[in-house]
Design a protein around this motif. Structure first.
Motif, mmCIF file in Angstrom:
data_model
loop_
_atom_site.group_PDB
_atom_site.id
_atom_site.type_symbol
_atom_site.label_atom_id
_atom_site.label_comp_id
_atom_site.label_asym_id
_atom_site.label_seq_id
_atom_site.Cartn_x
_atom_site.Cartn_y
_atom_site.Cartn_z
ATOM 1 N N ALA A 201 -48.219 -37.929 -35.432
ATOM 2 C CA ALA A 201 -48.452 -37.328 -34.111
ATOM 3 C C ALA A 201 -47.576 -37.974 -33.049
ATOM 4 C CB ALA A 201 -49.936 -37.463 -33.739
ATOM 5 N N ALA A 202 -47.453 -39.306 -33.100
ATOM 6 C CA ALA A 202 -46.623 -40.001 -32.116
ATOM 7 C C ALA A 202 -45.150 -39.637 -32.288
ATOM 8 C CB ALA A 202 -46.817 -41.508 -32.251
ATOM 9 N N ARG A 203 -44.701 -39.538 -33.543
ATOM 10 C CA ARG A 203 -43.298 -39.215 -33.793
ATOM 11 C C ARG A 203 -42.956 -37.808 -33.311
ATOM 12 N NH1 ARG A 203 -38.138 -40.371 -33.643
ATOM 13 N NH2 ARG A 203 -36.913 -39.306 -35.250
ATOM 14 N N VAL A 204 -43.798 -36.821 -33.618
ATOM 15 C CA VAL A 204 -43.477 -35.463 -33.175
ATOM 16 C C VAL A 204 -43.561 -35.355 -31.657
ATOM 17 C CG1 VAL A 204 -44.130 -34.392 -35.353
ATOM 18 C CG2 VAL A 204 -45.840 -34.592 -33.541
ATOM 19 N N GLY A 205 -44.415 -36.177 -31.037
ATOM 20 C CA GLY A 205 -44.433 -36.215 -29.576
ATOM 21 C C GLY A 205 -43.108 -36.695 -29.020
ATOM 22 N N ASP A 206 -42.551 -37.746 -29.626
ATOM 23 C CA ASP A 206 -41.240 -38.241 -29.198
ATOM 24 C C ASP A 206 -40.155 -37.191 -29.417
ATOM 25 O OD1 ASP A 206 -42.420 -40.623 -28.532
ATOM 26 O OD2 ASP A 206 -41.709 -41.712 -30.299
ATOM 27 N N LEU A 207 -40.202 -36.528 -30.581
ATOM 28 C CA LEU A 207 -39.193 -35.510 -30.878
ATOM 29 C C LEU A 207 -39.270 -34.345 -29.902
ATOM 30 C CD1 LEU A 207 -39.461 -35.419 -34.780
ATOM 31 C CD2 LEU A 207 -37.571 -36.374 -33.421
ATOM 32 N N ALA A 208 -40.492 -33.943 -29.558
ATOM 33 C CA ALA A 208 -40.649 -32.838 -28.602
ATOM 34 C C ALA A 208 -40.103 -33.218 -27.236
ATOM 35 C CB ALA A 208 -42.126 -32.445 -28.499
ATOM 36 N N ALA A 209 -40.430 -34.425 -26.763
ATOM 37 C CA ALA A 209 -39.949 -34.865 -25.459
ATOM 38 C C ALA A 209 -38.428 -34.990 -25.433
ATOM 39 C CB ALA A 209 -40.601 -36.200 -25.100
ATOM 40 N N GLN A 210 -37.850 -35.537 -26.516
ATOM 41 C CA GLN A 210 -36.393 -35.673 -26.573
ATOM 42 C C GLN A 210 -35.705 -34.314 -26.510
ATOM 43 O OE1 GLN A 210 -35.677 -37.851 -30.200
ATOM 44 N NE2 GLN A 210 -36.781 -39.677 -29.479
ATOM 45 N N HIS A 211 -36.225 -33.365 -27.281
ATOM 46 C CA HIS A 211 -35.614 -32.032 -27.291
ATOM 47 C C HIS A 211 -35.794 -31.337 -25.946
ATOM 48 C CE1 HIS A 211 -33.982 -28.498 -29.334
ATOM 49 N NE2 HIS A 211 -34.879 -27.772 -28.682
ATOM 50 N N ALA A 212 -36.959 -31.501 -25.354
ATOM 51 C CA ALA A 212 -37.220 -30.852 -24.066
ATOM 52 C C ALA A 212 -36.298 -31.378 -22.973
ATOM 53 C CB ALA A 212 -38.678 -31.056 -23.662
ATOM 54 N N ARG A 213 -35.909 -32.644 -23.066
ATOM 55 C CA ARG A 213 -34.985 -33.210 -22.077
ATOM 56 C C ARG A 213 -33.530 -32.821 -22.351
ATOM 57 N NH1 ARG A 213 -38.422 -37.950 -22.513
ATOM 58 N NH2 ARG A 213 -37.029 -38.734 -24.159
ATOM 59 N N ALA A 214 -33.174 -32.717 -23.635
ATOM 60 C CA ALA A 214 -31.766 -32.518 -23.992
ATOM 61 C C ALA A 214 -31.350 -31.049 -24.052
ATOM 62 C CB ALA A 214 -31.474 -33.186 -25.341
ATOM 63 N N ARG A 215 -32.236 -30.182 -24.491
ATOM 64 C CA ARG A 215 -31.908 -28.772 -24.672
ATOM 65 C C ARG A 215 -31.946 -28.051 -23.334
ATOM 66 N NH1 ARG A 215 -29.270 -25.184 -27.948
ATOM 67 N NH2 ARG A 215 -30.323 -23.158 -27.983
ATOM 68 N N GLU A 216 -30.880 -27.318 -23.034
ATOM 69 C CA GLU A 216 -30.815 -26.594 -21.763
ATOM 70 C C GLU A 216 -30.823 -25.087 -21.986
ATOM 71 O OE1 GLU A 216 -27.619 -27.794 -19.261
ATOM 72 O OE2 GLU A 216 -28.374 -29.851 -18.995
ATOM 73 N N GLN A 217 -31.440 -24.406 -21.043
ATOM 74 C CA GLN A 217 -31.465 -22.952 -21.041
ATOM 75 C C GLN A 217 -31.414 -22.482 -19.593
ATOM 76 O OE1 GLN A 217 -34.991 -21.012 -22.687
ATOM 77 N NE2 GLN A 217 -33.650 -19.659 -23.856
ATOM 78 N N PHE A 218 -30.560 -21.537 -19.307
ATOM 79 C CA PHE A 218 -30.358 -21.056 -17.942
ATOM 80 C C PHE A 218 -29.993 -22.202 -17.000
ATOM 81 C CE2 PHE A 218 -33.733 -18.295 -19.797
ATOM 82 C CZ PHE A 218 -32.942 -17.176 -20.008
ATOM 83 N N GLY A 219 -29.226 -23.174 -17.545
ATOM 84 C CA GLY A 219 -28.751 -24.269 -16.722
ATOM 85 C C GLY A 219 -29.778 -25.337 -16.417
ATOM 86 N N ARG A 220 -30.919 -25.311 -17.092
ATOM 87 C CA ARG A 220 -31.973 -26.306 -16.858
ATOM 88 C C ARG A 220 -32.499 -26.823 -18.187
ATOM 89 N NH1 ARG A 220 -36.508 -23.252 -13.681
ATOM 90 N NH2 ARG A 220 -37.338 -25.381 -13.434
ATOM 91 N N PRO A 221 -32.944 -28.083 -18.247
ATOM 92 C CA PRO A 221 -33.600 -28.558 -19.465
ATOM 93 C C PRO A 221 -34.842 -27.715 -19.742
ATOM 94 C CG PRO A 221 -33.080 -30.390 -17.997
ATOM 95 C CD PRO A 221 -32.832 -29.140 -17.216
ATOM 96 N N VAL A 222 -35.091 -27.408 -21.008
ATOM 97 C CA VAL A 222 -36.238 -26.545 -21.319
ATOM 98 C C VAL A 222 -37.546 -27.215 -20.932
ATOM 99 C CG1 VAL A 222 -35.044 -25.314 -23.161
ATOM 100 C CG2 VAL A 222 -36.355 -27.387 -23.703
ATOM 101 N N GLY A 223 -37.544 -28.550 -20.828
ATOM 102 C CA GLY A 223 -38.749 -29.243 -20.407
ATOM 103 C C GLY A 223 -39.141 -28.955 -18.971
ATOM 104 N N ALA A 224 -38.227 -28.373 -18.202
ATOM 105 C CA ALA A 224 -38.547 -28.024 -16.819
ATOM 106 C C ALA A 224 -39.394 -26.762 -16.743
ATOM 107 C CB ALA A 224 -37.264 -27.830 -16.011
ATOM 108 N N PHE A 225 -39.465 -26.011 -17.824
ATOM 109 C CA PHE A 225 -40.265 -24.784 -17.822
ATOM 110 C C PHE A 225 -41.718 -25.131 -18.128
ATOM 111 C CE2 PHE A 225 -35.948 -23.456 -18.922
ATOM 112 C CZ PHE A 225 -35.731 -22.507 -17.928
ATOM 113 N N GLN A 226 -42.613 -24.498 -17.428
ATOM 114 C CA GLN A 226 -44.027 -24.881 -17.458
ATOM 115 C C GLN A 226 -44.620 -24.799 -18.860
ATOM 116 O OE1 GLN A 226 -47.048 -22.401 -15.381
ATOM 117 N NE2 GLN A 226 -47.458 -24.265 -14.201
ATOM 118 N N ALA A 227 -44.280 -23.750 -19.607
ATOM 119 C CA ALA A 227 -44.869 -23.584 -20.935
ATOM 120 C C ALA A 227 -44.492 -24.740 -21.849
ATOM 121 C CB ALA A 227 -44.412 -22.259 -21.544
#
Length: 324
Positions: A201-227
């Motif tokens: 659980a801790a590892r997938v949490g880290d992986l999700a946060a890393q991807h949300a910060r690094a992956r961009e869509q419409f010029g913004r990190p996907v982690g910026a989207f509420q969902a």
């Protein structure tokens, strides 16, 4: 009662993480998955043939994992590091630590997706020769299933007539034992499995946060989207809730506390891995990603020790009016 980690416990946890990162990092994990895939197509329906095919030259010096095989060198390294002998008294050649420290070690094993019958071998240290040092691989009939039967030197419980299953997890070969061959669940085994689930659980949490910060869509990190942010937040909440329950149960060793820890850790691992897949999108299902491997391992662990139903019933009985 104190549940905060001591400096020595933190050092132990960091040391185990460093050891596993060096010896079973991303490259070794991918190599092991490839071997597991090869074994999956070669096992057939005969457990005897599967056992025979899996074991040639397994003890060769320096040999790593192959199709359907454990890395015996890694197993012995874990033995040298005290992974299996951690709770044995020093007078018996062990490390002399307790259940809280074992939970921390198994949390790191879950985080690394370390393969093998770790819990059964750990529990056999001190009673099965060679288990404490990693020279002997021990598995057990658990909830009607037997993990890594073809690689085990010792099987605790009656695995006579066990038949191979197609495991959803490429790193956990499974056999099903005939009905009635499963032993009563060991509370320590349940707790250590919960600790492994916490690590996932801790590892997938880290992986999700890393991807949300690094992956961009419409010029913004996907982690910026509420969902996406809500998915990551939910993973974190479940991880910290499960961590508090697992650490507390490791201190109290109370069966009801262990049952609660198991339920919370199972939920944190399975739901966390599913939500992490959502954050990654289709990329999370590819063999280049470890996210789906965490979900598959979490599913397999939920079947140990009679599944969640037994823990639910135990906890319900402990919480019912009039319970001692």
């Amino acid at each position: 009662m104190r549940f905060r980690l001591t400096d020595d416990q933190r050092a132990l946890q960091e040391g185990v993480r460093l050891l596993l990162t060096r010896r079973f990092g991303a490259q070794a994990l991918r190599a092991a998955v490839g071997a597991g895939e090869a074994a999956d197509g070669a096992g057939g329906d005969d457990p005897g043939a599967s056992r025979a095919a899996a074991r040639p030259d397994r003890d060769a010096a320096g040999a790593g994992a192959g199709p359907g095989r454990l890395d015996r060198g890694l197993w012995r390294l874990l033995g040298d590091a005290g992974f299996f002998s951690l709770r044995l008294p020093e007078a018996d050649g062990g490390v002399g630590l307790g259940l809280p420290e074992a939970a921390l070690m198994f949390e790191e094993a879950g985080r690394a997706l370390l393969p093998g019958p770790l819990v059964a071998t750990h529990l056999a240290a001190g009673t099965v020769p060679g288990a404490a040092t990693g020279e002997t691989v021990v598995t057990a009939v658990d909830g009607g299933l037997v993990e890594w039967l073809a690689e085990a030197d010792v099987v605790r419980g009656d695995a006579t007539g066990a038949v191979p299953l197609r495991s959803v997890d490429p790193l956990t070969p499974l056999h099903r034992a005939p009905d009635g061959h499963a032993a009563a669940p060991d509370p320590v085994a349940i707790l250590l499995t919960a600790a492994e689930q916490l690590g996932t659980a801790a590892r997938v949490g880290d992986l999700a946060a890393q991807h949300a910060r690094a992956r961009e869509q419409f010029g913004r990190p996907v982690g910026a989207f509420q969902a996406v942010a809500h998915l990551c937040a939910g993973i974190l909440v479940r991880v910290e809730t499960a961590r508090a329950a697992v650490y507390a149960a490791a201190v109290t060793a109370d069966p009801a506390d262990i049952a609660a820890a198991r339920l919370l850790a199972d939920e944190a691992a399975v739901r966390g891995a599913r939500d992490c897949l959502q954050v990654h999108g289709g990329m999370g299902f590819t063999w280049e990603s470890e996210v789906h491997l965490h979900l598959k391992r979490a599913w397999v662990r939920t079947q140990r020790a009679g599944g969640v139903t037994e823990s639910e019933e135990l906890l319900a009985a402990a919480l019912s009016p009039g319970a001692a």
